[in-house]
Design an enzyme around this catalytic site. Structure first.
Site, mmCIF file in Angstrom:
data_model
loop_
_atom_site.group_PDB
_atom_site.id
_atom_site.type_symbol
_atom_site.label_atom_id
_atom_site.label_comp_id
_atom_site.label_asym_id
_atom_site.label_seq_id
_atom_site.Cartn_x
_atom_site.Cartn_y
_atom_site.Cartn_z
ATOM 1 N N CYS A 272 45.800 40.360 39.047
ATOM 2 C CA CYS A 272 44.750 39.577 39.701
ATOM 3 C C CYS A 272 45.335 38.186 39.801
ATOM 4 C CB CYS A 272 43.455 39.559 38.899
ATOM 5 S SG CYS A 272 42.260 38.398 39.601
ATOM 6 N N CYS B 97 42.423 35.326 38.763
ATOM 7 C CA CYS B 97 41.898 35.206 37.396
ATOM 8 C C CYS B 97 42.344 36.412 36.592
ATOM 9 C CB CYS B 97 40.393 35.002 37.393
ATOM 10 S SG CYS B 97 39.483 36.100 38.491
ATOM 11 N N SER B 98 41.456 37.317 36.280
ATOM 12 C CA SER B 98 41.863 38.439 35.428
ATOM 13 C C SER B 98 41.084 39.698 35.761
ATOM 14 C CB SER B 98 41.679 38.075 33.961
ATOM 15 O OG SER B 98 40.327 37.712 33.731
ATOM 16 N N CYS B 99 40.767 39.907 37.059
ATOM 17 C CA CYS B 99 40.061 41.130 37.444
ATOM 18 C C CYS B 99 40.883 42.330 36.981
ATOM 19 C CB CYS B 99 39.869 41.180 38.957
ATOM 20 S SG CYS B 99 38.792 39.868 39.558
HETATM 21 FE FE FE Z 1 39.823 38.027 39.044
#
Ligand code: FE
Length: 211
Positions: A114, A117-119
């Site tokens: 991602c 961010c951190s999907c």
């Molecule tokens: Fe994300």
């Protein structure tokens, strides 16, 4: 075009029961929003609890079971690759938004990231590792995937195409790694035990069983 990440970094998780002392702005916002949605009948407290329980139970072992099933059941594999969200109802998952399973082959190696961010597909892999959330991984894997994979100890043949897929709030991916040699005749649980988190992200492959 805007990137569809209209969420905080802990989307899909960290919904906690009422927080009191020391709650940060996001926690207060989450609590206020949750209480309002419950009051308006959009969600129920029981539904929130069940979702938290599902997220707490999710781990890379879930993804490993999915992969082992795909390796041993061609019909399930086809369904998974065609429409992962629907196929995973066989594993007791409810609606999970757009979810795509990417198959690794000798020709194509998939890696997920991602960039914003951190999907991460938490319902099937649990919580992401710290490096997945790092700026270095997020920025570099799209620019120089082979170099990053080499740092993970993965040297791919030049003939293999590397495809990096960028997860978002709307679309999550998991990688279906290649079934290693020497696993013919192995049971589904034994196969699942070979599959580990990084292979489901695409920063590693599944090694053959040790003799
Ligand atoms: Fe994300």
């Amino acid at each position: 075009m805007s990137h569809p990440h209209d969420h905080d970094h802990d989307h899909d998780g960290d919904h906690a029961p009422p927080k009191d002392e020391g709650a940060g702005d996001y926690a207060l916002l989450e609590q206020a929003m949750r209480e309002l949605l419950i009051e308006k009948g959009v969600i129920t407290a029981d539904g929130v609890r069940r979702m938290i329980e599902r997220l707490d139970e999710a781990s890379p072992a879930t993804g490993a079971r999915i992969v082992a099933r795909a390796w041993t059941d061609p019909a399930f594999k086809k369904a998974l690759l065609d429409d992962a969200g629907s196929a995973l109802s066989a594993f007791g998952f409810g609606p999970m938004g757009k979810f795509i399973a990417l198959e690794n082959t000798p020709d194509t190696h998939n890696v997920i990231v991602c960039t914003l961010c951190s999907c991460y597909p938490r319902f099937v892999l649990g919580f992401p590792p710290d490096w997945y959330k790092s700026t270095a991984y997020r920025s570099r894997v799209v620019r120089e995937p082979r170099a990053v994979l080499q740092e993970f100890g993965l040297d791919l043949p030049d003939s293999t195409r590397v495809v990096v897929s960028d997860s978002t709030a709307e679309i999550r991916y998991m990688v279906v790694p290649m079934r290693p040699r020497g696993t013919e005749g192995m049971s589904e649980p034994d196969l699942a035990a070979l599959v580990h988190r990084d292979a489901l992200i695409g920063t590693a492959v599944v090694a053959p069983p040790s003799p």
